[in-house]
Design a protein around this motif. Sequence first.
Motif, PDB file in Angstrom:
ATOM      1  N   ARG A  81       1.095  -0.880   0.053  1.00 43.39           N
ATOM      2  CA  ARG A  81       0.083  -0.049  -0.150  1.00 43.39           C
ATOM      3  C   ARG A  81       0.946   1.365  -0.010  1.00 43.39           C
ATOM      4  NH1 ARG A  81      -5.485  -0.924  -0.730  1.00 43.39           N
ATOM      5  NH2 ARG A  81      -6.362  -2.904   0.605  1.00 43.39           N
ATOM      6  N   ASP A  82       0.138   2.455  -0.281  1.00 39.95           N
ATOM      7  CA  ASP A  82       1.037   3.476  -0.068  1.00 39.95           C
ATOM      8  C   ASP A  82       1.224   3.887   1.439  1.00 39.95           C
ATOM      9  OD1 ASP A  82       1.349   6.295  -1.406  1.00 39.95           O
ATOM     10  OD2 ASP A  82       0.255   6.882   0.391  1.00 39.95           O
ATOM     11  N   GLU A  84       2.368   6.438   3.104  1.00 40.78           N
ATOM     12  CA  GLU A  84       1.728   7.631   3.864  1.00 40.78           C
ATOM     13  C   GLU A  84       0.131   7.251   4.102  1.00 40.78           C
ATOM     14  OE1 GLU A  84       0.887  12.505   3.567  1.00 40.78           O
ATOM     15  OE2 GLU A  84       2.101  11.460   2.159  1.00 40.78           O
ATOM     16  N   GLU A  85      -0.573   6.793   3.290  1.00 36.58           N
ATOM     17  CA  GLU A  85      -1.901   6.657   3.469  1.00 36.58           C
ATOM     18  C   GLU A  85      -2.060   5.419   4.299  1.00 36.58           C
ATOM     19  OE1 GLU A  85      -5.993   5.540   0.823  1.00 36.58           O
ATOM     20  OE2 GLU A  85      -3.936   5.360  -0.136  1.00 36.58           O
TER      21      GLU A  85
END
Length: 377
Positions: A81-82, A84-85
């Motif tokens: 996953r990204d 930061e997110e």
Amino acid sequence: MSLFLEFHLIQNFAPSNLNRDDTGAPKDAIFGGQRRARVSSQCFKRAVRLAAKQHELLPEANRGIRTKKLKALLLERLAGRDAEEAGAKVEAALGAAGLKLKDDGKTEYLLFLGEGEVAAFAALIEQHWDELPVGGDKKSKKDAKASLPAEIIKKAKALLDGGKAVDVALFGRMLADMPAVNQDAACQVAHAISTHRVEREFDYFTAVDDKGDEGETGAGMIGQVEFNSATLYRYAVLDLRKLLGNLQEDRELALSAVEAFTRALALAIPTGKQNSFAAHNPPEFIGVCLRHASPLSLANAFERPVSPRADQALTEQSVERLTAYEDKLAPVYGAPQDRWLSLDLTDRWPADKGERLASLAALAQRARELAADALGA
């Protein structure tokens, strides 16, 4: 009826500094009016956990993690996953469970969690990815938490159930602001103390500079290290019914925990200053006793310290002293159905006192069978 599985160990360590105090000296204590070497219960409990991991005595899914870096662990499991997110969603999920993070991303105090609990948090985040907020300033984070669906909050709080982690079940945990998920320990471990009087010794050392000039004399560094050598009495007691309850009534796992703990306790050697002393000395005696009344530490066998003799080792004298004291104590405070198992390299434990085993693996297997019989079907 109460069921306690006790462990009594006599273990002689060569010169070492296994467990240091705030000055760097080996820990000690006054017992029976005499100074004794001491290794703290916390030190040995960590050594037990490390031994269980090193020797793979339990599946990883049934082991625990003590850390402040829960967020980092979860981000590793969400690596696709990204970043930061994912970080924002991890914070939201942990907040839903009541776990707070500091500005550096670490929890406010050390958490003791099961591998299963960590895996369950990662699964929860994946399952509810779209419903978890993506972050913002502190005020918006607070509002986002308040707006989380009740289902997520309920699931997040329910995840903190110990995760069937054996070391969490054995040694317990306390989360100061989340008393509902605290777990009382099924195992108590005493501070190990020497059976004899001990004095601190000092190792004065020098280090030579390999690149010193021809005219350069003396050492590049000098210093001193304190150490001792001691025959220790170690004691631990396991509440079998409490262990079974902590492991969510999983009988097979509880029995595996007994076998693993028996082996790990014997293999556990603290790591302090081992690069300097290499005191890898296993126990000379291991006694396992199933008690049906109440636990009986035999530490007072050494209230009067054992004295060195030219014709008999301290370990041999210590086992003899242990035997005599148990014979005195058990008829008064024990129960007729109490049973002993032993692994004795000193040949000082009576042959007719319980069942004698020839290897650690055999002792651990019999301890498991003894626990199984005691707990019933």
